[in-house]
Write a protein that holds these residues in place. Structure first.
Motif, PDB file in Angstrom:
ATOM      1  N   VAL A   9      52.000  51.958  -9.585  1.00 57.79           N
ATOM      2  CA  VAL A   9      50.976  51.536  -8.656  1.00 57.79           C
ATOM      3  C   VAL A   9      50.605  50.396  -9.161  1.00 57.79           C
ATOM      4  O   VAL A   9      50.473  49.751 -10.012  1.00 57.79           O
ATOM      5  N   PRO A  10      50.891  49.328  -8.026  1.00 56.95           N
ATOM      6  CA  PRO A  10      50.675  47.861  -8.180  1.00 56.95           C
ATOM      7  C   PRO A  10      49.170  47.385  -8.373  1.00 56.95           C
ATOM      8  O   PRO A  10      48.183  48.225  -8.206  1.00 56.95           O
ATOM      9  N   TRP A  31      66.029  60.126   1.318  1.00 55.90           N
ATOM     10  CA  TRP A  31      66.475  58.699   1.089  1.00 55.90           C
ATOM     11  C   TRP A  31      65.605  57.497   1.828  1.00 55.90           C
ATOM     12  O   TRP A  31      65.259  57.544   2.787  1.00 55.90           O
ATOM     13  N   VAL A  32      65.548  56.658   0.931  1.00 54.65           N
ATOM     14  CA  VAL A  32      64.510  55.556   1.639  1.00 54.65           C
ATOM     15  C   VAL A  32      65.249  54.200   1.252  1.00 54.65           C
ATOM     16  O   VAL A  32      66.183  54.095   0.342  1.00 54.65           O
ATOM     17  N   LYS A  33      64.864  53.135   2.053  1.00 56.25           N
ATOM     18  CA  LYS A  33      65.283  51.823   2.217  1.00 56.25           C
ATOM     19  C   LYS A  33      64.428  51.070   1.412  1.00 56.25           C
ATOM     20  O   LYS A  33      63.196  51.327   1.360  1.00 56.25           O
ATOM     21  N   ASP A  34      65.320  50.123   0.636  1.00 59.93           N
ATOM     22  CA  ASP A  34      64.290  49.111  -0.089  1.00 59.93           C
ATOM     23  C   ASP A  34      63.252  48.403   0.639  1.00 59.93           C
ATOM     24  O   ASP A  34      63.485  47.767   1.609  1.00 59.93           O
ATOM     25  N   GLY A  35      61.997  48.380   0.320  1.00 58.61           N
ATOM     26  CA  GLY A  35      60.953  47.964   1.111  1.00 58.61           C
ATOM     27  C   GLY A  35      60.439  48.742   2.039  1.00 58.61           C
ATOM     28  O   GLY A  35      59.139  48.483   2.486  1.00 58.61           O
ATOM     29  N   GLU A  36      60.549  50.162   2.075  1.00 62.99           N
ATOM     30  CA  GLU A  36      60.047  51.016   3.158  1.00 62.99           C
ATOM     31  C   GLU A  36      58.950  51.573   2.580  1.00 62.99           C
ATOM     32  O   GLU A  36      58.822  51.893   1.278  1.00 62.99           O
ATOM     33  N   ASP A  37      57.984  51.601   3.391  1.00 66.14           N
ATOM     34  CA  ASP A  37      56.616  52.419   2.667  1.00 66.14           C
ATOM     35  C   ASP A  37      56.963  53.684   2.134  1.00 66.14           C
ATOM     36  O   ASP A  37      57.536  54.721   3.064  1.00 66.14           O
ATOM     37  N   LEU A  38      56.384  54.032   0.945  1.00 65.07           N
ATOM     38  CA  LEU A  38      56.700  55.258   0.488  1.00 65.07           C
ATOM     39  C   LEU A  38      55.354  56.135   0.467  1.00 65.07           C
ATOM     40  O   LEU A  38      55.410  57.271   0.763  1.00 65.07           O
ATOM     41  N   VAL A  39      54.212  55.493  -0.036  1.00 67.28           N
ATOM     42  CA  VAL A  39      53.082  56.258  -0.032  1.00 67.28           C
ATOM     43  C   VAL A  39      51.838  55.234   0.168  1.00 67.28           C
ATOM     44  O   VAL A  39      51.684  54.110  -0.145  1.00 67.28           O
ATOM     45  N   GLU A  40      50.796  56.037   0.578  1.00 61.68           N
ATOM     46  CA  GLU A  40      49.522  54.979   1.068  1.00 61.68           C
ATOM     47  C   GLU A  40      48.477  55.427  -0.093  1.00 61.68           C
ATOM     48  O   GLU A  40      48.181  56.522  -0.257  1.00 61.68           O
ATOM     49  N   GLU A  42      44.647  54.569  -1.749  1.00 64.29           N
ATOM     50  CA  GLU A  42      43.341  54.334  -1.544  1.00 64.29           C
ATOM     51  C   GLU A  42      42.552  53.508  -2.590  1.00 64.29           C
ATOM     52  O   GLU A  42      42.371  53.886  -3.765  1.00 64.29           O
ATOM     53  N   THR A  43      42.150  52.429  -2.311  1.00 63.58           N
ATOM     54  CA  THR A  43      41.237  51.398  -3.426  1.00 63.58           C
ATOM     55  C   THR A  43      39.839  51.542  -2.844  1.00 63.58           C
ATOM     56  O   THR A  43      39.594  52.246  -2.022  1.00 63.58           O
ATOM     57  N   GLU A  44      38.938  50.880  -3.709  1.00 65.80           N
ATOM     58  CA  GLU A  44      37.636  50.975  -3.401  1.00 65.80           C
ATOM     59  C   GLU A  44      37.215  50.024  -2.111  1.00 65.80           C
ATOM     60  O   GLU A  44      36.263  50.121  -1.444  1.00 65.80           O
ATOM     61  N   LYS A  45      38.174  49.283  -1.664  1.00 66.81           N
ATOM     62  CA  LYS A  45      38.041  48.499  -0.638  1.00 66.81           C
ATOM     63  C   LYS A  45      38.964  48.467   0.852  1.00 66.81           C
ATOM     64  O   LYS A  45      38.405  48.275   1.840  1.00 66.81           O
ATOM     65  N   ALA A  46      40.148  49.290   0.528  1.00 64.78           N
ATOM     66  CA  ALA A  46      40.940  49.439   1.636  1.00 64.78           C
ATOM     67  C   ALA A  46      42.200  50.415   1.117  1.00 64.78           C
ATOM     68  O   ALA A  46      42.271  50.750   0.030  1.00 64.78           O
ATOM     69  N   SER A  47      42.988  50.575   2.221  1.00 66.91           N
ATOM     70  CA  SER A  47      44.235  51.354   1.690  1.00 66.91           C
ATOM     71  C   SER A  47      45.391  50.556   1.855  1.00 66.91           C
ATOM     72  O   SER A  47      45.453  49.346   2.491  1.00 66.91           O
ATOM     73  N   VAL A  48      46.129  50.801   0.933  1.00 65.89           N
ATOM     74  CA  VAL A  48      47.181  49.979   0.861  1.00 65.89           C
ATOM     75  C   VAL A  48      48.659  50.726   0.753  1.00 65.89           C
ATOM     76  O   VAL A  48      48.873  51.975   0.141  1.00 65.89           O
ATOM     77  N   GLN A  49      49.502  50.269   1.079  1.00 63.46           N
ATOM     78  CA  GLN A  49      50.860  51.067   1.076  1.00 63.46           C
ATOM     79  C   GLN A  49      52.016  50.406  -0.004  1.00 63.46           C
ATOM     80  O   GLN A  49      51.831  49.160  -0.006  1.00 63.46           O
ATOM     81  N   ILE A  50      52.702  51.218  -0.712  1.00 60.92           N
ATOM     82  CA  ILE A  50      53.382  50.901  -1.777  1.00 60.92           C
ATOM     83  C   ILE A  50      54.804  51.067  -1.196  1.00 60.92           C
ATOM     84  O   ILE A  50      55.353  52.287  -0.703  1.00 60.92           O
ATOM     85  N   PRO A  51      55.387  49.946  -1.120  1.00 58.52           N
ATOM     86  CA  PRO A  51      56.955  49.760  -0.856  1.00 58.52           C
ATOM     87  C   PRO A  51      57.918  50.618  -1.763  1.00 58.52           C
ATOM     88  O   PRO A  51      57.665  50.358  -2.939  1.00 58.52           O
ATOM     89  N   ALA A  52      59.125  50.906  -1.215  1.00 61.82           N
ATOM     90  CA  ALA A  52      60.170  51.197  -2.344  1.00 61.82           C
ATOM     91  C   ALA A  52      60.648  50.278  -2.862  1.00 61.82           C
ATOM     92  O   ALA A  52      61.074  49.138  -2.342  1.00 61.82           O
ATOM     93  N   PRO A  53      60.971  50.275  -4.263  1.00 65.75           N
ATOM     94  CA  PRO A  53      61.537  48.740  -5.129  1.00 65.75           C
ATOM     95  C   PRO A  53      63.078  48.779  -4.943  1.00 65.75           C
ATOM     96  O   PRO A  53      63.530  47.944  -5.488  1.00 65.75           O
ATOM     97  N   THR A  74      52.974  55.261 -13.395  1.00 62.29           N
ATOM     98  CA  THR A  74      54.395  55.751 -12.783  1.00 62.29           C
ATOM     99  C   THR A  74      53.859  57.062 -12.053  1.00 62.29           C
ATOM    100  O   THR A  74      53.487  57.733 -12.483  1.00 62.29           O
ATOM    101  N   ILE A  75      54.182  56.916 -10.464  1.00 65.98           N
ATOM    102  CA  ILE A  75      53.918  58.042  -9.779  1.00 65.98           C
ATOM    103  C   ILE A  75      55.057  58.750  -9.193  1.00 65.98           C
ATOM    104  O   ILE A  75      54.827  59.891  -8.623  1.00 65.98           O
ATOM    105  N   ALA A  76      56.325  58.071  -9.242  1.00 66.85           N
ATOM    106  CA  ALA A  76      57.543  58.650  -8.566  1.00 66.85           C
ATOM    107  C   ALA A  76      58.816  57.889  -9.378  1.00 66.85           C
ATOM    108  O   ALA A  76      58.443  56.837 -10.075  1.00 66.85           O
ATOM    109  N   SER A  77      60.036  58.077  -8.893  1.00 62.58           N
ATOM    110  CA  SER A  77      61.148  57.322  -9.219  1.00 62.58           C
ATOM    111  C   SER A  77      61.855  57.405  -8.059  1.00 62.58           C
ATOM    112  O   SER A  77      61.905  58.301  -7.106  1.00 62.58           O
ATOM    113  N   ILE A  78      62.971  56.487  -8.124  1.00 64.34           N
ATOM    114  CA  ILE A  78      63.946  56.290  -6.983  1.00 64.34           C
ATOM    115  C   ILE A  78      65.463  56.352  -7.712  1.00 64.34           C
ATOM    116  O   ILE A  78      65.637  55.536  -8.660  1.00 64.34           O
TER     117      ILE A  78
END
Length: 442
Positions: A9-10, A31-40, A42-53, A74-78
């Motif tokens: 989580v960034p 299979w995901v590409k580097d930089g592709e959005d993995l998960v959305e 929610e923060t207390e202010k907005a929604s943010v997408q976490i890209p694949a590292p 850590t919420i997942a691994s690649i």
């Protein structure tokens, strides 16, 4: 062994230490590409997408939708890997995956004796889906909660994955269907049709009221809204004053110029641009409504950043139009349209919601006739707009039917007196009923 990298989580904003998982945009095993959005998230202010590292296969999802996670957790691994040769087709998970169960045909060339195929072929004992080749973590938890096995629930996810939604749908349908035998029948026997419920049993079933409950955690957005509204009620001396506006002049302008406006600027001419520009003029005349209390000081703002309340995918949000005093009608309408699109897609950024010197909330789009909006702290005022209704009014001694709108100004009485509040709302009324004042600065 293939190298793996963590999905953490960034940091998503100052003072934000916890987020809520919105939805996984990719499933475990994809299979995901580097930089592709993995998960959305929610923060207390907005929604943010976490890209694949990195590029590879998504594995070890630790947090399901609606669960909370700390910043840095850590919420997942690649598992790093080149793109699969199937050109985008979801690959099968390795047989050694701890959470996956082998399909009935994994050990032989045909179906097992304990789990024969249905008449349509390739289906589980429950009609309408295939045997799950992989169980998502959230689905596995639901199976355990309801005492179900993997083979009872049809899997509809890509690659035969069993999703949380599959289990929930099965549980709902099972509650409305006759009970089925717990164990599958032998392959040689033909299932007999389920007995039809008699009229008496149907009446008894229908007479039982539904008293079930569902417990879900508050979203980060709702928790923040709740905290800020309570803060506003506890710290500010809120008071509301009302007026009503004849909307016929603005409606006549919109009707006359809406086509030319849309053709030239690419956006529709709405009511909000009129009220935003009228609010700037009223804030100039009554600057205390644009100010805030900071410690023991009054902070006057010589700019007009107006928040516009918009109903988004996750609830009401208030993105900010910056320096509205410098914006044209087209700029205001284009800004609101873009914010509405981003809110509907849950893609507003925290920077879009920070700040603001004044807020406009249009409850009229939902049919509200009259309400008392709550100030968004540390602001000192909020303008509430309501639905337009034709009502009889007296004009020059005659009773006529006009499209009327009630407007409300809630203000912080610690800094704004009743005289300023009434004058502010009267200014809004005068400008909307005679929009030429905006151009003549009257």
């Amino acid at each position: 062994m293939s190298e793996s990298i963590n999905v953490d989580v960034p940091t998503v904003g100052e003072s934000i230490s916890e987020v809520q998982i919105g939805q996984w945009l990719k499933q475990e095993g994809d299979w995901v590409k580097d930089g592709e959005d993995l998960v959305e998230i929610e923060t207390e202010k907005a929604s943010v997408q976490i890209p694949a590292p990195g590029s590879g296969f998504l594995e070890n999802i630790q947090k399901a939708s609606e669960e909370f996670a700390l910043v840095g957790e850590t919420i997942a691994s690649i598992r790093l890997s080149d793109a699969p040769a199937s050109n985008g087709t979801p690959p099968k998970e390795p047989a050694a995956s701890a959470s996956a169960e082998p399909s009935p045909s994994a050990s032989s060339g045909g179906p097992s004796a304990s789990n024969p195929p249905a008449a349509g072929g390739g289906a589980t004992a429950t009609t309408g889906g295939t045997t799950a080749s992989f169980i998502m973590p959230a689905a596995k938890r639901l199976l355990e909660e309801h005492g179900l096995s993997q083979n009872q629930v049809p899997a509809t996810g890509p690659g035969g994955r069993l999703l949380k939604e599959d289990v929930l749908a099965f549980v709902r349908n099972r509650g409305n269907a006759p009970a089925a035998p717990a164990a599958p029948k032998p392959a040689a026997s033909v299932p007999s049709p389920a007995p039809r419920p008699t009229a008496s049993t149907s009446l008894v079933a229908e007479s039982v009221p539904n008293r079930s409950e569902e417990v879900k955690p508050l979203s980060m957005l709702r928790r923040t809204i709740a905290a800020r509204l309570v803060e506003a009620q506890q710290t500010a001396a809120l008071l509301t004053t009302f007026n009503e506006i004849d909307m016929q002049p603005v409606m006549a302008i919109r009707k006359k110029y809406k086509d030319a406006f849309a053709e030239r600027h690419g956006v529709k001419l709405g009511f909000m641009s009129f009220f935003a520009k009228a609010s700037v003029e009223a804030l100039r005349r009554y600057p205390l409504v644009n100010a805030e209390i900071r410690d023991d000081n009054i902070v006057y703002r010589h700019y007009h950043d107006i928040g516009v309340a918009i109903g988004g995918g996750k609830g009401l949000v208030v993105p900010i139009l910056r320096n509205v005093e410098r914006m044209s009608f087209a700029d205001v309408e284009a800004g609101i349209s873009e914010f509405a699109r981003q809110a509907g897609e849950n893609r507003l950024q925290p920077a879009d919601l920070i700040g603001g010197t004044f807020t406009i909330s249009n409850g009229g789009v939902y049919g509200s006739l009259l309400s008392t909006p709550i100030v968004n702290p540390p602001q000192s005022g909020i303008l509430g707009l309501h639905s337009i209704q034709e009502r009889p009014v007296a004009i020059d001694g005659n009773v006529v039917i006009r499209p009327m709108m009630y407007v409300a100004l809630t203000y912080d009485h610690r800094i704004v007196d009743g005289r300023e509040a009434v004058g502010f709302l009267k200014t809004i009324k005068e400008i909307i009923e005679d929009p030429s004042r905006l151009f003549l600065e009257l």
